[in-house]
Motif scaffolding. Structure first.
Motif, short mmCIF file in Angstrom:
data_model
loop_
_atom_site.label_atom_id
_atom_site.label_comp_id
_atom_site.label_asym_id
_atom_site.label_seq_id
_atom_site.Cartn_x
_atom_site.Cartn_y
_atom_site.Cartn_z
N GLU A 256 0.83 -1.20 0.00
CA GLU A 256 0.00 0.00 0.00
C GLU A 256 0.87 1.26 0.00
OE1 GLU A 256 -3.21 0.01 2.80
OE2 GLU A 256 -4.09 -1.79 1.93
N ALA B 9 1.12 4.09 -2.96
CA ALA B 9 0.92 5.49 -2.60
C ALA B 9 2.05 6.39 -3.11
CB ALA B 9 0.79 5.64 -1.08
N TYR C 6 -2.13 9.03 -11.02
CA TYR C 6 -3.18 8.62 -10.09
C TYR C 6 -2.81 9.10 -8.69
CZ TYR C 6 0.04 5.14 -8.33
OH TYR C 6 1.14 4.54 -7.76
N THR C 7 -3.72 8.95 -7.78
CA THR C 7 -3.42 9.17 -6.37
C THR C 7 -4.04 8.05 -5.55
OG1 THR C 7 -3.37 10.79 -4.57
CG2 THR C 7 -5.38 10.69 -5.86
N TYR C 8 -3.37 7.74 -4.44
CA TYR C 8 -3.83 6.67 -3.55
C TYR C 8 -3.25 6.93 -2.16
CZ TYR C 8 -4.10 2.10 -1.31
OH TYR C 8 -4.36 1.09 -0.42
N GLU C 9 -4.06 6.74 -1.15
CA GLU C 9 -3.61 6.76 0.24
C GLU C 9 -3.86 5.36 0.80
OE1 GLU C 9 -2.16 9.23 2.00
OE2 GLU C 9 -2.18 10.50 0.21
N GLU D 295 -8.99 4.57 -1.73
CA GLU D 295 -9.33 4.28 -3.11
C GLU D 295 -8.33 4.94 -4.06
OE1 GLU D 295 -13.34 5.78 -2.91
OE2 GLU D 295 -14.14 3.78 -2.53
N ILE D 296 -8.27 4.45 -5.27
CA ILE D 296 -7.40 4.98 -6.31
C ILE D 296 -8.22 5.95 -7.14
CG2 ILE D 296 -6.03 4.40 -8.35
CD1 ILE D 296 -5.92 1.48 -7.11
N THR D 297 -7.68 7.15 -7.36
CA THR D 297 -8.38 8.10 -8.22
C THR D 297 -7.45 8.57 -9.33
OG1 THR D 297 -7.83 9.98 -6.79
CG2 THR D 297 -9.96 8.93 -6.44
N THR E 157 -12.80 6.64 -9.91
CA THR E 157 -12.43 6.17 -8.58
C THR E 157 -12.59 4.66 -8.53
OG1 THR E 157 -13.21 8.26 -7.63
CG2 THR E 157 -12.88 6.42 -6.10
N ARG F 271 -11.78 0.93 -6.19
CA ARG F 271 -11.49 0.28 -4.92
C ARG F 271 -10.62 -0.94 -5.19
NH1 ARG F 271 -16.39 -0.98 -3.47
NH2 ARG F 271 -16.67 1.03 -2.49
#
Length: 143
Positions: free
Chosen positions: A7, A11, A35-38, A42-44, A129, A131
């Motif tokens: 993860e 990120a 993209y962005t992810y924390e 979720e991935i956006t 978005t 998951r």
């Protein structure tokens, strides 16, 4: 990789390769993407509807799932592959777009990039978005 390691890797500011199933008798379509992810979220990502994007967006909606691959560009090799389900398709706010663009470029370039995307009257920008539902990963520095 452990769950936390994969993860955290996802990120990081890697350019992702998004793959979408092809239609009957067609190969999947794969495109590089920001993209962005924390971790735990979720991935956006966003895309404009110019060029081939409308067909790709329709394929994503039809399939409901995509695969995103990110890798370490330097040695030793490492990668994370995520199978993810689509949870939302919506118009992005400029701030959402800037959040993604800032991961990959300096502020002045990020601002210009987002303005260009939003300023083109023939381009409708869509925020996707996803998951994460299934993970594959490898880090040869720790294997």
């Amino acid at each position: 990789m452990t769950k936390q390691q994969r993860e955290e890797f996802l990120a990081g500011p890697h350019v992702g390769v998004l793959s979408v199933a092809g239609g009957a008798g067609q190969a999947p379509t794969s495109v590089p993407t920001f993209y962005t992810y924390e971790p735990g979220g979720e991935i956006t990502m966003f895309t404009g509807t110019q060029r081939r994007a409308p067909k790709r967006i329709e394929r994503i909606k039809e399939a409901g799932v995509v695969t995103l691959v990110v890798q370490r560009e330097a040695m030793p090799p490492a990668y994370v592959t995520v199978e993810a389900e689509l949870v939302a398709v919506a118009p992005p706010t400029p701030e959402q777009m800037l959040t993604i663009a800032r991961r990959y470029m300096p502020e002045e370039h990020a601002q210009g990039y987002v303005q260009a995307e939003l300023g083109d009257p023939g381009n409708i920008v869509i925020l996707l978005t996803f998951r994460p539902v299934r993970w594959f990963s490898s880090d040869t520095s720790t294997d």
